[in-house]
Design an enzyme around this catalytic site. Sequence first.
Site, short mmCIF file in Angstrom:
data_model
loop_
_atom_site.label_atom_id
_atom_site.label_comp_id
_atom_site.label_asym_id
_atom_site.label_seq_id
_atom_site.Cartn_x
_atom_site.Cartn_y
_atom_site.Cartn_z
N HIS A 79 -11.21 44.23 -46.55
CA HIS A 79 -10.90 45.35 -47.45
C HIS A 79 -9.46 45.81 -47.25
O HIS A 79 -8.79 45.41 -46.31
CB HIS A 79 -11.86 46.53 -47.25
CG HIS A 79 -11.81 47.18 -45.90
ND1 HIS A 79 -12.61 46.79 -44.84
CD2 HIS A 79 -11.05 48.20 -45.41
CE1 HIS A 79 -12.36 47.55 -43.78
NE2 HIS A 79 -11.41 48.41 -44.10
N GLU A 129 -11.09 51.10 -49.32
CA GLU A 129 -11.43 52.23 -48.45
C GLU A 129 -10.39 53.33 -48.68
O GLU A 129 -9.19 53.05 -48.77
CB GLU A 129 -11.38 51.77 -46.99
CG GLU A 129 -11.63 52.86 -45.96
CD GLU A 129 -11.44 52.38 -44.51
OE1 GLU A 129 -11.29 51.16 -44.27
OE2 GLU A 129 -11.45 53.25 -43.62
N1 CMX Z 1 -14.80 42.23 -50.59
C1 CMX Z 1 -14.99 41.78 -51.85
N2 CMX Z 1 -16.23 41.53 -52.37
C2 CMX Z 1 -17.29 41.73 -51.56
C3 CMX Z 1 -17.15 42.20 -50.24
C4 CMX Z 1 -15.85 42.44 -49.75
N3 CMX Z 1 -15.64 42.87 -48.52
N4 CMX Z 1 -18.38 42.31 -49.68
C5 CMX Z 1 -19.26 41.94 -50.62
N5 CMX Z 1 -18.60 41.59 -51.74
C6 CMX Z 1 -19.20 41.10 -52.99
C7 CMX Z 1 -20.12 39.94 -52.71
O1 CMX Z 1 -19.44 38.71 -52.72
C8 CMX Z 1 -21.13 40.04 -53.83
O2 CMX Z 1 -20.61 39.47 -54.98
P1 CMX Z 1 -21.48 38.51 -55.94
O3 CMX Z 1 -22.60 39.39 -56.41
O4 CMX Z 1 -20.52 38.14 -57.02
O5 CMX Z 1 -21.94 37.39 -55.07
C9 CMX Z 1 -21.25 41.55 -54.06
O6 CMX Z 1 -20.03 42.11 -53.54
C10 CMX Z 1 -22.43 42.16 -53.33
O7 CMX Z 1 -22.34 41.71 -52.00
P2 CMX Z 1 -23.58 41.54 -51.03
O8 CMX Z 1 -23.21 40.56 -49.99
O9 CMX Z 1 -24.83 41.35 -51.80
O10 CMX Z 1 -23.67 43.03 -50.52
P3 CMX Z 1 -23.68 43.71 -49.14
O11 CMX Z 1 -25.06 44.16 -48.91
O12 CMX Z 1 -23.01 42.94 -48.07
O13 CMX Z 1 -22.77 44.98 -49.50
C11 CMX Z 1 -20.84 46.26 -49.69
C12 CMX Z 1 -21.44 44.88 -49.91
C13 CMX Z 1 -19.38 46.20 -50.15
C14 CMX Z 1 -21.61 47.28 -50.52
C15 CMX Z 1 -20.94 46.60 -48.17
O14 CMX Z 1 -20.19 45.65 -47.44
C16 CMX Z 1 -20.47 47.98 -47.82
O15 CMX Z 1 -21.20 48.96 -47.95
N6 CMX Z 1 -19.20 48.12 -47.34
C17 CMX Z 1 -18.64 49.42 -46.98
C18 CMX Z 1 -18.73 49.72 -45.51
C19 CMX Z 1 -17.95 48.75 -44.66
O16 CMX Z 1 -17.48 47.71 -45.11
N7 CMX Z 1 -17.79 49.11 -43.35
C20 CMX Z 1 -17.08 48.29 -42.38
C21 CMX Z 1 -15.60 48.65 -42.27
C22 CMX Z 1 -15.40 49.92 -41.47
C23 CMX Z 1 -13.96 50.43 -41.36
O17 CMX Z 1 -13.05 49.96 -42.04
O18 CMX Z 1 -13.74 51.33 -40.54
CO CO Z 2 -10.96 49.91 -42.70
#
Ligand code: CMX
Ligand code: CO
Length: 135
Positions: A79, A129
């Site tokens: 991200h 983010e």
């Molecule tokens: N970047 C881009 N696309 C992404 C992604 C990412 N990091 N993570 C998932 N996707 C895409 C997947 O490829 C998928 O796409 P398709 O449907 O086209 O295949 C879609 O989003 C759904 O993905 P998923 O694997 O089914 O979903 P998840 O259950 O893994 O959830 C997300 C994805 C983004 C909602 C989840 O990762 C999330 O809630 N992230 C926010 C929290 C986080 O990342 N915390 C860690 C970092 C903490 C910090 O920075 O401090």
């Molecule tokens: Co971060």
Amino acid sequence: MKLINLDHVAIAVEDLDATIAEYRRQYGVEPLYREVIEEQGVEEAMIPVGGSYVQLLRPLSDQTPVGRYLAKNGPGLHHIAYAVPSIEHALAHLKSEGVRLIDESPRLGGRGAKIAFVHPKELAGTLIELVELNE
Ligand code: CMX
Ligand code: CO
């Protein structure tokens, strides 16, 4: 809505120590902070580069956002994070624009910051983010 700067670019990794060692060897940089953030399911190392950071993320388990990402994609860009003056204002603005938020209200991130995520399908496939730093 106002973006102050690009706070960090986050990279998902399996081995935090090995990746830090490679950043040191290849680019001569060092992490300034290293912390476990239970709420996000990660251990993170923050490497300062100019006014921004590279954030290396190691998942605490497979059942976390970063753990699921690594299992699916392997190590790589996870991200980008923009600093904002007020996360509440930024979230209210995005909500009013109909943008899908992952977090409707801020959560606790590293450095004691308030953070919130915007869904990657909302803009150019990038997980975004928002960070409000606790100065
Ligand atoms: N970047 C881009 N696309 C992404 C992604 C990412 N990091 N993570 C998932 N996707 C895409 C997947 O490829 C998928 O796409 P398709 O449907 O086209 O295949 C879609 O989003 C759904 O993905 P998923 O694997 O089914 O979903 P998840 O259950 O893994 O959830 C997300 C994805 C983004 C909602 C989840 O990762 C999330 O809630 N992230 C926010 C929290 C986080 O990342 N915390 C860690 C970092 C903490 C910090 O920075 O401090
Ligand atoms: Co971060």
